[in-house]
Design an enzyme around this catalytic site. Structure first.
Site, PDB file in Angstrom:
ATOM      1  N   GLU A 269      -1.294   5.035   5.254  1.00  0.00           N
ATOM      2  CA  GLU A 269      -1.464   4.592   6.632  1.00  0.00           C
ATOM      3  C   GLU A 269      -0.357   5.149   7.533  1.00  0.00           C
ATOM      4  O   GLU A 269      -0.532   5.250   8.748  1.00  0.00           O
ATOM      5  CB  GLU A 269      -1.479   3.053   6.675  1.00  0.00           C
ATOM      6  CG  GLU A 269      -2.346   2.493   7.784  1.00  0.00           C
ATOM      7  CD  GLU A 269      -2.652   1.012   7.632  1.00  0.00           C
ATOM      8  OE1 GLU A 269      -3.797   0.680   7.307  1.00  0.00           O
ATOM      9  OE2 GLU A 269      -1.745   0.183   7.838  1.00  0.00           O
ATOM     10  N   HIS A 290      -6.314   8.422 -20.957  1.00  0.00           N
ATOM     11  CA  HIS A 290      -7.604   8.499 -21.641  1.00  0.00           C
ATOM     12  C   HIS A 290      -8.760   8.432 -20.655  1.00  0.00           C
ATOM     13  O   HIS A 290      -9.900   8.175 -21.047  1.00  0.00           O
ATOM     14  CB  HIS A 290      -7.693   7.392 -22.699  1.00  0.00           C
ATOM     15  CG  HIS A 290      -6.633   7.546 -23.750  1.00  0.00           C
ATOM     16  ND1 HIS A 290      -6.852   8.120 -24.979  1.00  0.00           N
ATOM     17  CD2 HIS A 290      -5.295   7.252 -23.713  1.00  0.00           C
ATOM     18  CE1 HIS A 290      -5.721   8.164 -25.659  1.00  0.00           C
ATOM     19  NE2 HIS A 290      -4.754   7.632 -24.907  1.00  0.00           N
ATOM     20  N   LYS A 404     -13.565  -0.932  13.241  1.00  0.00           N
ATOM     21  CA  LYS A 404     -13.581  -2.274  13.850  1.00  0.00           C
ATOM     22  C   LYS A 404     -14.498  -2.274  15.078  1.00  0.00           C
ATOM     23  O   LYS A 404     -15.315  -3.178  15.249  1.00  0.00           O
ATOM     24  CB  LYS A 404     -12.174  -2.693  14.286  1.00  0.00           C
ATOM     25  CG  LYS A 404     -11.254  -3.038  13.141  1.00  0.00           C
ATOM     26  CD  LYS A 404      -9.961  -3.602  13.702  1.00  0.00           C
ATOM     27  CE  LYS A 404      -8.879  -3.676  12.659  1.00  0.00           C
ATOM     28  NZ  LYS A 404      -7.578  -3.990  13.209  1.00  0.00           N
TER      29      LYS A 404
HETATM   30  O1  PA5 Z   1       0.205  -2.034   8.114  1.00  0.00           O
HETATM   31  C1  PA5 Z   1      -0.472  -2.541   9.014  1.00  0.00           C
HETATM   32  O2  PA5 Z   1      -0.025  -2.690  10.160  1.00  0.00           O
HETATM   33  C2  PA5 Z   1      -1.873  -3.041   8.738  1.00  0.00           C
HETATM   34  O3  PA5 Z   1      -2.242  -2.766   7.431  1.00  0.00           O
HETATM   35  C3  PA5 Z   1      -1.954  -4.528   8.991  1.00  0.00           C
HETATM   36  O4  PA5 Z   1      -1.029  -5.188   8.190  1.00  0.00           O
HETATM   37  C4  PA5 Z   1      -3.370  -5.072   8.702  1.00  0.00           C
HETATM   38  O5  PA5 Z   1      -4.303  -4.388   9.484  1.00  0.00           O
HETATM   39  C5  PA5 Z   1      -3.444  -6.565   8.976  1.00  0.00           C
HETATM   40  O6  PA5 Z   1      -3.076  -6.837  10.293  1.00  0.00           O
HETATM   41  P1  PA5 Z   1      -2.681  -8.309  10.747  1.00  0.00           P
HETATM   42  O7  PA5 Z   1      -1.449  -8.721  10.026  1.00  0.00           O
HETATM   43  O8  PA5 Z   1      -2.467  -8.193  12.230  1.00  0.00           O
HETATM   44  O9  PA5 Z   1      -3.846  -9.212  10.416  1.00  0.00           O
END
Ligand code: PA5
Length: 419
Positions: A269, A290, A404
């Site tokens: 990410e 394996h 989303k």
């Molecule tokens: O690393 C990040 O920012 C994302 O993976 C968020 O943690 C994830 O989308 C969850 O978001 P939130 O904590 O606002 O629910």
């Protein structure tokens, strides 16, 4: 505390590597200057009052709950699950996870498991508006209220969210849930050492002081010039330039399986944007020797392998002596299983290197809180530096919005009507 070595001879020129390290080191000041760089000083600069409150809340949950259901997704989920699975839950309170998918089957399993037991909920969402945890929270909150009534249910809900805004923040305030803060200057995937991770980790009986101590020690060795984290970041970027665009995290401890998931999110990410980035993958050996071992040895040569190893071997499980040698294992009689495992580790590194895979090694001293705290900090720092070096912002995730928006259109969320 965390060591980094590499065997990339024939793939990377040493002079080129030294130059790349200098480039990475020059990006270190950008970490602390960044408005999302709060995690870098976290081990020495955290809210001590909240830290004490986390420990108290964990004690209360251990006393009154057979289960703690942690509701959250992405950075609000992977870090604490990684630590708990890697080190093991030693408390009487079992940890369950919800809100990390939209599968009704998975949620039903959680509901069935807690139905005859005492439980509490830790709902974790920085934004306070993420659909997956919000849906799970609504459903599990109903179960909690059915079991305990409104007043006690509110005392069994722990909310970890933004200090000032968001639906979860507003609900927690209105209902009087005990609340913990996700600091403004720390993004989800860098938040495991905040209340996001620390409350579930403490409930699991894991020593959060030691976890922070390990991170603090690692910070001290990385904060000025990136230390070995800069070297790892430099090597990854050089390998990418040479066409190695998949990094496979490999380890010989099955309890690391979920740590690998945390690591994949952290790097995936942080770096995977603007059509750039190394694709992070993972294996657990020798299990996956394996299954994926064939590909690692002889598949497409566009991957490199990063072994995470524990220096101090676990002793006490030996290959027993038998009078007869029907299974042909006589040559291992009396040997520790860790001896066999270490030899397999070395053999794998050597074989894959010979097969055309550049090999990186990251070593932690022990499989304990301090070492894991250090390892978390090491990866956070190397990830941020690596992303800066790649030329992308390590702390945003604009691409996550695409699904989303479409999902909200399809679900008919007000304001998202499909034109
Ligand atoms: O690393 C990040 O920012 C994302 O993976 C968020 O943690 C994830 O989308 C969850 O978001 P939130 O904590 O606002 O629910």
């Amino acid at each position: 505390m965390i060591d980094f070595k590499y065997n990339t001879k024939g793939f990377v020129d040493e002079e080129e590597y030294q130059k790349q390290i200098d480039i990475v080191r020059s990006t270190v000041p950008r970490v602390q200057e960044n408005s999302f760089g709060g995690w870098a000083d976290l081990p020495i600069n955290y809210d001590k009052e909240e830290f004490a409150r986390i420990k108290k809340a964990a004690e209360r949950i251990n006393l009154n709950s057979d289960y703690l259901v942690c509701i959250g997704i992405g950075g609000s989920y992977l870090g604490h699950k990684a630590v708990i699975e890697t080190l093991g839950n030693t408390s009487r309170t079992k940890i369950l996870y919800a809100g990390n998918s939209l599968s009704p089957r998975e949620l039903q399993k959680v509901i069935d498991e807690i139905s005859e037991h005492s439980f509490s909920i830790n709902v974790i969402s920085k934004s306070g508006t993420t659909t997956e945890p919000a849906v799970a929270f609504r459903i599990l909150k109903e179960k909690l209220i059915e079991k305990y009534g409104e007043t006690e249910a509110a005392q069994r809900i722990y909310a970890t969210t933004d200090a000032n805004k968001g639906a979860l923040h507003d609900e927690a305030k209105a209902k009087g849930y005990e609340s913990f803060v996700v600091p403004d200057n720390i993004g989800g995937r860098y938040s495991v050492l905040t209340a996001v991770g620390l409350l579930p980790i403490a409930v699991a009986g894991i020593d959060i002081d030691k976890l922070m101590d390990g991170a603090e020690e690692e910070r001290a060795s990385l904060i000025s010039d990136g230390g070995l984290a800069a070297e790892y970041a430099a090597m990854r970027n050089l390998l990418l330039e040479k066409g190695f665009d998949i990094e496979v995290m490999a380890n010989f401890e099955p309890s690391f399986a979920f740590f690998n998931e945390w690591w994949k999110q952290l790097f995936g990410e942080s770096e995977g944007k603007e059509n750039k980035g190394i694709f992070p993958a993972s294996v657990i050996y020798s299990t996956d020797l394996h299954s994926m071992g064939q590909y690692m040895q002889e598949g497409r040569r566009n991957l490199f392998e990063t072994f995470v190893e524990v220096k101090n071997e676990y002793k006490g499980v030996k290959v027993p002596k038998f009078g007869e040698d029907l299974d042909g294992l006589g040559y291992l009689e009396g040997k520790e299983m860790s001896y066999v495992c270490k030899k397999a580790e070395r053999a794998t590194r050597e074989a894959h290197f010979v097969g055309g895979v550049p090999v990186l090694e990251i070593e932690m001293p022990e499989l304990d809180e301090r070492s894991l705290g250090a390892l978390i900090y090491f990866f956070e720092m190397s990830c941020a530096l690596s992303a800066f070096c790649l030329g992308v912002n390590p702390f945003n995730q604009p691409g996550v919005e695409a699904y989303k928006t479409r999902m909200f259109e399809l679900l008919g969320k007000p304001g998202f009507e499909r034109k």
